[in-house]
Design an enzyme around this catalytic site. Structure first.
Site, mmCIF file in Angstrom:
data_model
loop_
_atom_site.group_PDB
_atom_site.id
_atom_site.type_symbol
_atom_site.label_atom_id
_atom_site.label_comp_id
_atom_site.label_asym_id
_atom_site.label_seq_id
_atom_site.Cartn_x
_atom_site.Cartn_y
_atom_site.Cartn_z
ATOM 1 N N HIS A 36 -1.951 5.221 -0.884
ATOM 2 C CA HIS A 36 -0.495 5.280 -0.754
ATOM 3 C C HIS A 36 -0.007 4.302 0.318
ATOM 4 O O HIS A 36 0.884 3.482 0.067
ATOM 5 C CB HIS A 36 -0.065 6.703 -0.392
ATOM 6 C CG HIS A 36 1.408 6.871 -0.261
ATOM 7 N ND1 HIS A 36 2.215 7.292 -1.299
ATOM 8 C CD2 HIS A 36 2.247 6.663 0.795
ATOM 9 C CE1 HIS A 36 3.467 7.325 -0.898
ATOM 10 N NE2 HIS A 36 3.519 6.953 0.376
ATOM 11 N N GLU A 37 -0.621 4.384 1.495
ATOM 12 C CA GLU A 37 -0.203 3.497 2.586
ATOM 13 C C GLU A 37 -0.590 2.053 2.310
ATOM 14 O O GLU A 37 0.093 1.124 2.750
ATOM 15 C CB GLU A 37 -0.816 3.974 3.913
ATOM 16 C CG GLU A 37 -0.415 5.386 4.326
ATOM 17 C CD GLU A 37 1.090 5.582 4.406
ATOM 18 O OE1 GLU A 37 1.809 4.599 4.635
ATOM 19 O OE2 GLU A 37 1.548 6.728 4.226
ATOM 20 N N HIS A 60 2.298 0.335 0.589
ATOM 21 C CA HIS A 60 3.317 -0.113 1.558
ATOM 22 C C HIS A 60 2.832 -1.358 2.310
ATOM 23 O O HIS A 60 3.585 -2.323 2.480
ATOM 24 C CB HIS A 60 3.605 0.991 2.572
ATOM 25 C CG HIS A 60 4.244 2.216 1.989
ATOM 26 N ND1 HIS A 60 5.301 2.160 1.112
ATOM 27 C CD2 HIS A 60 3.989 3.541 2.187
ATOM 28 C CE1 HIS A 60 5.673 3.382 0.779
ATOM 29 N NE2 HIS A 60 4.883 4.238 1.410
#
Length: 423
Positions: free
Chosen positions: A18-19, A22
């Protein structure tokens, strides 16, 4: 111990990917990423490379990517401040030392008259010495501010999150949930490569030894035409009929090598584990598996789509009151479920990872302040207004949203503790 390891690996993988979404899109947009963190709380590991500090923190319940401009940038260097400057051979500032100047004997000390660390990148002041002349120094775009022996790279305006186009900012935020869906697709595809893709047609796969199907004479690759005269069109139809008739004789009409025959089968009765659940029937037959390239290549997308729809269906029930908050699970509930799944084997654990990844992606896309979906909602409003919402007001909304989410997390976690450890 295996459950603890499984939980940490699964949760760590979900947060990492998920990170990573980003992080990758922030880098592609030219945003300065200050920190890539897995977990919250005190640091237990830290490594710095290429402008970014990579950390693992004590509490494995999330993570974050800290981008320049999202939080207030460094302390302002105001007129009257006394700072030390480390210059290169071309008299360009490489370090601005705010305190602890005695550690830098070669630094130039000045009393600041004005400074700009975002746009024009200069610092002007009176250098200490006999003449105390007013001088202006250019600041490197990679200059470091040193405060309390901690070095922090400055972030010129074009390296800050807010300076980027709306599309780039939105993609950077959306990339986190997107990576969770991609992870789910990859995991489900790997499962299909290992075991094959269940065939939807009403054909019998592997027959379990000593099961009701084997004892009755059913064989692998039998095509089921009907059960007790009711036509079946998929393997799921077979499963539903068998489960609904424990210890009741069923007549299977099958096609075996071009010949039609009737075979009587009595499903074995199994007692439901959950309280209030109904007993069900099993005959010991598995769905046939297809390992063809096209089936395997598309299986990850189909499985991810299927579970995405199911999760949205459950969310709809939550909104309409058909699904109570007591049925939600927090970290404790997920841990206990992981314990059960881990006992079933690695493939079930992989499927559980895929389901959790989809769930994390969907939850983060909900238009709730403090979540990625909440931020995307603000970007949508900005697109309609033609200008951004005041950052202070947006920050207050996200703070309130975060506080409410923490309260919800505490309630859900307490429910989990009561369910698994008190009752």
């Amino acid at each position: 111990m295996n459950t603890v390891i499984s939980f940490i690996i699964i949760f760590g993988a979900l947060v990492f990917f998920h990170e990573l979404g980003h992080f990758v899109f922030a880098k592609r947009s030219g945003i300065l990423v200050r920190e890539f963190a897995i977990g919250f709380g005190p640091k237990i590991f830290s490594y710095s490379k290429n402008e970014t500090t990579y950390t693992i923190r004590l509490l494995p319940i999330g993570g974050f990517v800290r981008m320049a401009g999202e939080d207030p940038e460094m302390a302002e260097i105001k007129p009257g401040y006394r700072v030390a400057l480390l210059l290169d051979e071309e008299e360009v500032v490489q370090k601005l030392i705010l305190n602890g100047k005695d550690r830098y004997p070669n630094a130039r000390n000045i009393e600041v008259e004005s400074a700009d660390l975002e746009h024009d990148l200069f610092i002007k002041g009176y250098e200490e010495g006999e003449d105390e002349q007013l001088q202006t120094f250019a600041i490197s775009r990679e200059a470091l501010i040193v405060e309390d022996q901690v070095e922090t790279q400055i972030a010129p305006w074009n390296r800050q999150f807010a300076s980027k186009k709306l599309s780039a900012r939105a993609m950077t935020i959306f990339a986190g949930p997107m990576m969770n869906f991609i992870l789910a697709i990859v995991v489900f595809t790997i499962i299909s490569v290992i075991q094959g893709v269940p065939v939807e047609e009403p054909i019998l796969g592997v027959i379990s030894p000593d099961g009701a199907a084997e004892q009755s004479g059913l064989k692998q690759n039998d095509a089921v035409l009907s059960i007790d005269g009711a036509e079946v069109s998929s393997f799921m139809d077979i499963t539903e009929i068998v489960r609904a008739h424990p210890q009741e004789e069923l007549v299977f009409t099958v096609d075996r090598d071009g010949q039609t025959m009737d075979i009587a089968v009595t499903p074995e009765k199994f007692v439901a584990e959950e309280e209030g659940g109904e007993d069900f029937g099993l005959i010991g037959v598995h769905a046939p598996l297809d390992k063809s390239f096209m089936k395997v290549a598309t299986s990850g997308f189909k499985e991810t789509y299927h579970w995405t729809i199911e999760i949205f269906r459950l969310l709809g029930k939550l909104v309409t009151g058909q699904f109570s908050i007591d049925m939600l699970s927090g970290p404790v509930g997920i841990y206990k479920s992981t314990e059960v799944v881990a006992q079933a084997g690695i493939l079930y654990l992989m499927k559980w990872t895929g389901l959790l990844s989809i769930n994390l992606g969907i939850m983060n896309l909900l238009p709730i302040p403090a979540l990625d979906g909440g931020r995307l909602l603000f970007f949508g409003v900005e697109a309609l207004r033609g200008k951004p919402i005041d950052r202070h007001k947006e920050g207050v909304v996200h703070f309130i949203g975060f506080a409410l989410l923490m309260i919800l997390m505490i309630v859900v976690t307490w429910n989990d503790i009561q369910q698994f450890f008190i009752h």
